[in-house]
Design an enzyme around this catalytic site. Structure first.
Site, mmCIF file in Angstrom:
data_model
loop_
_atom_site.group_PDB
_atom_site.id
_atom_site.type_symbol
_atom_site.label_atom_id
_atom_site.label_comp_id
_atom_site.label_asym_id
_atom_site.label_seq_id
_atom_site.Cartn_x
_atom_site.Cartn_y
_atom_site.Cartn_z
ATOM 1 N N ASP A 2 -12.196 6.799 4.444
ATOM 2 C CA ASP A 2 -10.982 6.565 5.232
ATOM 3 C C ASP A 2 -10.596 5.085 5.220
ATOM 4 O OD1 ASP A 2 -8.818 7.355 6.730
ATOM 5 O OD2 ASP A 2 -9.862 7.213 8.659
ATOM 6 N N ARG A 40 -7.451 -0.303 1.141
ATOM 7 C CA ARG A 40 -7.918 -1.579 0.586
ATOM 8 C C ARG A 40 -8.412 -1.420 -0.849
ATOM 9 N NH1 ARG A 40 -11.990 -2.077 5.443
ATOM 10 N NH2 ARG A 40 -10.183 -1.014 6.316
ATOM 11 N N ASP A 83 -2.723 10.504 3.823
ATOM 12 C CA ASP A 83 -4.097 10.059 4.040
ATOM 13 C C ASP A 83 -4.823 11.057 4.933
ATOM 14 O OD1 ASP A 83 -6.457 8.709 4.288
ATOM 15 O OD2 ASP A 83 -5.678 7.172 5.660
ATOM 16 N N ASP A 102 1.874 6.696 5.496
ATOM 17 C CA ASP A 102 0.895 5.661 5.153
ATOM 18 C C ASP A 102 1.303 4.885 3.901
ATOM 19 O OD1 ASP A 102 -1.404 4.346 5.929
ATOM 20 O OD2 ASP A 102 -2.750 5.611 4.757
ATOM 21 N N GLU A 104 -9.453 3.613 2.486
ATOM 22 C CA GLU A 104 -9.001 3.784 1.105
ATOM 23 C C GLU A 104 -7.905 2.808 0.695
ATOM 24 O OE1 GLU A 104 -5.591 5.022 3.054
ATOM 25 O OE2 GLU A 104 -7.664 5.428 3.590
ATOM 26 N N LYS A 107 0.846 -1.205 0.000
ATOM 27 C CA LYS A 107 0.000 0.000 0.000
ATOM 28 C C LYS A 107 0.874 1.245 0.000
ATOM 29 C CE LYS A 107 -2.977 2.666 3.126
ATOM 30 N NZ LYS A 107 -3.612 2.697 4.459
ATOM 31 N N LYS A 141 -10.049 12.596 8.941
ATOM 32 C CA LYS A 141 -9.482 12.207 10.229
ATOM 33 C C LYS A 141 -9.431 13.413 11.160
ATOM 34 C CE LYS A 141 -6.298 8.808 8.192
ATOM 35 N NZ LYS A 141 -6.744 7.587 8.884
#
Length: 511
Positions: A349, A353, A272, A290, A351, A267, A279
């Site tokens: 949030d 996946r 993010d 991230d 995202e 990933k 968030k």
């Protein structure tokens, strides 16, 4: 760093610092250490007999000495003899390296640890990793005066052994450890970079630049190609970041023609925000990290290529920002995927996946026999496992076991979570094939169940590193890992995936 391997008594080693280790509960010295102590007039023995040094793991004391080649002896505890592992060797060497930096010592001498039943190659690799990882500090954006205290480096490392036949293996192990640890530090650097610098485009450029002289093939897809290929889920996340459009980076390394291929997927969210499910401020801290999964994959395949491992692997890194704009995907949207499955967006949030879903399908279609994805995916894994272990789940017990064993060797341990079919019900959608989030309950497992939908029949494992990919001072107080920095990216996964690939190669390219 210059490596010297030698068959020599400890007292003859000429260095500014000599590392000596003792076990907890053992006050009687023996062998080479007993002889060294006699030359030192019993200084080490007195510390042990009085209880000033008890040999507890990571406990240390410094002796200024005369009459031997070294200027100082650093006495470090290994803990109980039965608890000795490669990770403890890695840790005590990191402690020694940091003490050298503190006093600006340029040379460090260590015993090889082979008298404890550790193979020369494994020992030297752990020693190299301890030094290289232990001295890491991200200083790029510090002024010279602030960074100065971190600039002192060990210029010479001396590994002493009692058997001349061990020297070649010590050299091989050190070279391997030096390469893999250096790549882990390289990944720490790029993951620590602010998101304004390390964009998806910059990551792709860096991957190309750092692998240009290796036996690899690099392919980069831009945002138009990503959409043309049908990766709608991946594209949905990245399309709002118009200033930093998404990129798919693929690096193929063929080190064993005819052998099975392994797919590594990481990933790569370079920042993010949470999207429209934004968030809270405190949760955005370190969201430039991230992309730790993509970094781990890049570091592992780069290490494999540099060390010419006889394995075949394809590393796929979907890179995107998860931002907010008028063009952003929104809760309630229904998007497609390369797999052909439709996804109802419950949370923007969740995202990572979405990137991985398309990347897993893409990688699977390359014909890989095994597939491993690694991601800073869920806060739930931190609740479940804290910051000591990464979570793992998957469809092939042999693959999971091999990764677990690799983690024990390299000190990046994982713990398996279940993928029971019942958890899939939390992803059931009334308007699409599945939702992208199963809610707070068992969130790490339902994220794994979501990814499983895109793995087909390929043998697959998923590693959630959300609790281990970054660290801060408050966490470091109880994790207390000497070769992990106190702040920022850890590059967890680089050595884990490399160790898995190395074990796979050593096992004849099978599990």
């Amino acid at each position: 760093m210059n490596l010297v391997t030698t068959v020599s008594p400890l007292e003859d080693l000429r260095a500014e610092m000599l590392l000596v280790t003792v076990f907890e509960g053992e006050k009687e010295l023996s062998g080479r250490l007993a002889w060294l102590d006699r030359i030192l007039g019993g200084q080490i023995g007195r510390l042990l007999s009085t209880g000033e040094v008890r040999g507890q793991f990571k406990e240390f004391a410094t002796l200024h000495v005369t009459g031997i080649g070294a200027q100082r002896v650093l006495l470090v505890g290994l803990g109980k003899r039965d608890d000795l592992t490669l990770n403890r060797i890695r840790s005590v060497v990191a402690i020694a390296a940091r003490n050298c930096r503190r006093i600006h010592a340029k040379s460090l001498a260590v015993d090889s640890f082979t008298t404890y039943g550790i193979t020369p190659k494994e020992s030297a690799r752990a020693i190299a990793e301890g030094v290289i990882l232990g001295l890491y500090k991200f200083t790029k954006y510090m002024s010279e005066s602030t960074a100065a205290k971190y600039k002192s480096k060990i210029e010479e490392l001396i590994i002493a052994d009692s058997e001349g036949d061990n020297i070649p293996e010590l050299k091989l192990g050190f070279a391997e450890g030096y390469t893999v640890a250096s790549n882990a530090n390289f990944i720490r650097d790029i993951v620590n970079e602010p998101a304004s610098f390390m964009t998806p485009e910059k990551f792709a450029e860096t991957a190309i630049e750092k692998t240009k002289d290796l036996n690899v093939r690099v392919t980069v897809l831009d945002e138009k190609q990503i959409l043309q290929e049908g990766m709608e889920a991946f594209y949905a996340v990245g399309r709002s970041a118009s200033c930093s459009p998404p990129r798919l980076v693929e690096i193929s390394y063929e080190g064993k023609p005819g052998a099975p291929w392994i797919g590594l997927v990481g990933k790569g969210v370079t920042f993010d925000s949470g999207g429209y499910n934004i968030k809270p401020g405190e949760s955005m801290k370190r969201m430039h990290c991230d992309m730790g999964g993509a970094g781990a994959v890049l570091g592992a395949v780069k290490s494999a290529a540099e060390l010419a491992l006889p394995v075949n692997c394809v590393a796929v890194m979907p890179m995107a920002e998860n931002m907010i704009s008028g063009n952003s995907y929104k809760p309630g949207d229904i998007i497609g995927s390369l797999e052909g499955k439709t996804i109802e967006i419950v949370s923007t949030d969740a995202e990572g996946r979405l990137l991985l879903a398309d990347a897993l399908t893409w990688t699977r279609r390359k014909g890989v026999e095994y597939m491993i994805d690694i991601a800073t995916l869920t806060g739930g894994v931190v609740v479940a496992l804290g910051h000591h272990l990464s979570g793992i789940m998957g469809t092939d017990p042999a693959l999971i076991k091999a990764i677990e064993e690799a983690g024990e060797k390299c000190g990046e341990r994982v713990w398996e979570l279940p993928l029971y079919k019942g958890y899939a019900m939390q992803l059931k959608s009334d308007v699409a094939d599945l939702e992208n989030s199963g809610g707070r309950g068992a969130s790490t497992i339902t994220a794994g169940m979501f990814l499983k939908e895109f793995t087909g029949q390929t043998k697959w494992a998923h590693i959630d590193i959300a609790g281990t990919a970054t660290i801060d001072a408050s966490i470091h107080l109880y994790v207390r890992n000497p070769y992990v920095p106190k702040e920022g990216a850890t590059a967890v996964g680089v050595r884990l995936l490399y160790q898995f690939l190395s074990d796979f190669a050593n096992n004849g390219n099978k599990l």
